[in-house]
Design an enzyme around this catalytic site. Structure first.
Site, PDB file in Angstrom:
ATOM      1  N   GLN A   1      -4.790  -1.132   9.447  1.00 43.83           N
ATOM      2  CA  GLN A   1      -4.464  -1.961   8.701  1.00 43.83           C
ATOM      3  C   GLN A   1      -5.471  -3.157   9.877  1.00 43.83           C
ATOM      4  O   GLN A   1      -5.095  -4.051  11.011  1.00 43.83           O
ATOM      5  CB  GLN A   1      -2.775  -2.853   8.645  1.00 43.83           C
ATOM      6  CG  GLN A   1      -2.889  -4.950   8.112  1.00 43.83           C
ATOM      7  CD  GLN A   1      -3.750  -4.300   6.911  1.00 43.83           C
ATOM      8  OE1 GLN A   1      -3.381  -2.808   5.557  1.00 43.83           O
ATOM      9  NE2 GLN A   1      -4.220  -5.764   6.573  1.00 43.83           N
TER      10      GLN A   1
ATOM     11  N   LYS B   1       0.775  -1.050   0.211  1.00 45.72           N
ATOM     12  CA  LYS B   1       0.089   0.105  -0.374  1.00 45.72           C
ATOM     13  C   LYS B   1       0.700   0.897  -0.039  1.00 45.72           C
ATOM     14  O   LYS B   1       0.052   1.830  -0.610  1.00 45.72           O
ATOM     15  CB  LYS B   1      -0.660  -0.121   1.251  1.00 45.72           C
ATOM     16  CG  LYS B   1      -1.998  -1.304   0.982  1.00 45.72           C
ATOM     17  CD  LYS B   1      -3.088  -1.232   2.271  1.00 45.72           C
ATOM     18  CE  LYS B   1      -3.645  -2.882   2.342  1.00 45.72           C
ATOM     19  NZ  LYS B   1      -4.226  -2.529   3.647  1.00 45.72           N
TER      20      LYS B   1
ATOM     21  N   ASP C   1     -11.342   2.484   3.648  1.00 48.10           N
ATOM     22  CA  ASP C   1     -12.104   1.046   3.604  1.00 48.10           C
ATOM     23  C   ASP C   1     -13.514   1.296   4.277  1.00 48.10           C
ATOM     24  O   ASP C   1     -14.002  -0.109   3.340  1.00 48.10           O
ATOM     25  CB  ASP C   1     -11.368   0.304   4.738  1.00 48.10           C
ATOM     26  CG  ASP C   1     -10.576  -0.796   4.697  1.00 48.10           C
ATOM     27  OD1 ASP C   1     -10.149  -0.549   3.936  1.00 48.10           O
ATOM     28  OD2 ASP C   1      -9.580  -0.054   5.703  1.00 48.10           O
TER      29      ASP C   1
END
Ligand code: NDP
Length: 298
Positions: A98, A54, A121
């Site tokens: 995460q 990422k 997200d």
């Protein structure tokens, strides 16, 4: 008939090129550099790989990448304080924590502490609500990428029968909602579904997001259907020399499904590589909305 293979890697690369173009315009026209903050707790090897990728992709697209690595003994309070700091930082337009988090931390509390406008997200309950009610929120990356690939392949999805196998909050449910928003007739299947084979057999679109290797059998696939395999399963295989090697396979019995489907995503090389590209796209969307400007063309 053999199915067309939907190349998620090429799709993702193309999307990343578009994002890089958008970032260049934002920098030149508005002096705006979108910034993505990624928070990782602990040393989970798979998470480490995802976060590294990422970070690399964010920088390659011309954006700012801020990495926050925390020890797995960090308290929930300390993590929440970091999220608050990032919420208030004007250089940060997207925040991603995460998952999974260590067991002593309440994941839902952390996700819901992220400012919905920076929740790239799309897991915040406000963003789930906006997706369900047709509002303008942040949409989870994997399902959003899947719907983009489906529309790229099929054009209008209106009136098609779709099944989503799996009902998680991060893939199955938002995927079903996106298909419904495209006017598909949607069935959501799960571990209690009575006759999965029959449900799959009548579907023009099959999205498998289960985490069970080859659960969806190839001969269940309707002739010409479009199959999106989200599953990522690591299995041990003989290496032909008396040893073992790890192999990635999906939730669909690929070798047989290709004989029935019109198009199918492979594993690896399908949904996986496209997801990071959508995360970058979501960060650009978030940055533009926060600045009150229209998203430049990709
Ligand atoms: P979850 O474990 O959260 O959910 C799995 C779902 O599958 C559940 O709803 C469960 O049903 C259902 N299920 C389990 N067994 C069966 C069965 N025998 N028949 C029908 N349904 C079943 O998984 P996720 O949604 O997080 O992930 C699914 C897969 O997608 C995983 O392989 C994951 O690695 C992969 N993934 C890939 C991503 C990417 O490529 N970028 C991103 C995210 C996930 P029930 O609710 O009844 O228990």
């Amino acid at each position: 008939m053999t199915a067309d293979v939907i190349d998620g890697k090429a799709f993702g690369e193309n999307l990343k090129l578009g994002v890089a173009k958008q970032v260049a315009v934002l920098k030149e026209k508005y002096g705006l550099t979108p910034g993505l903050a990624v928070v990782i707790v602990g040393e989970d090897p798979a998470s480490q790989v995802y976060v590294r990728n990422k970070n690399k992709s964010t920088k390659a697209a011309g954006m700012n990448s801020y990495e926050h690595r925390l020890d797995d003994t960090v308290t929930e309070q300390a993590l929440l304080s970091l999220v608050t700091e990032l919420n208030e930082d004007p250089a940060v337009h997207g925040i991603l924590v995460q998952l999974p988090l260590p067991k002593h931390i309440n994941e839902a509390a952390v996700i819901d502490a992220i400012a919905p406008a920076k929740d790239v997200d799309g897991f915040h309950v406000i963003n789930s609500g906006l997706l369900a009610t047709g509002g303008k929120g942040m949409v989870p990356c994997t399902p959003l990428g899947c719907i983009m690939m489906l529309k790229d392949r099929l054009g209008s999805l209106s009136g098609l029968d779709a099944v989503v196998v799996g009902r998680s909050n991060i893939v199955g449910k938002p995927m079903a909602q996106l298909l419904l928003n495209e006017s598909c007739t949607v069935t959501i299947a799960h571990s209690r579904t009575r006759n999965l084979a029959e449900v799959v057999k009548r579907s023009d679109i099959v999205v498998a997001a289960v985490g069970v290797p080859e659960l969806v059998k190839g001969d269940w696939i309707k002739k010409g259907a479009t199959v999106i395999d989200v599953g990522i399963n690591r299995i041990e295989k003989d290496d032909g020399q008396g040893g073992k090697k790890m192999r990635l396979i999906g939730d669909v019995e690929y070798d047989k499904a290709v004989q029935h489907a019109g198009a199918i995503t492979p594993v690896p090389g399908g949904v996986g590589p496209m997801t990071i590209a959508v995360l970058l796209k979501n960060t650009v969307t978030a940055a533009c909305r926060q600045a009150g400007i229209d998203e430049p063309e990709a």
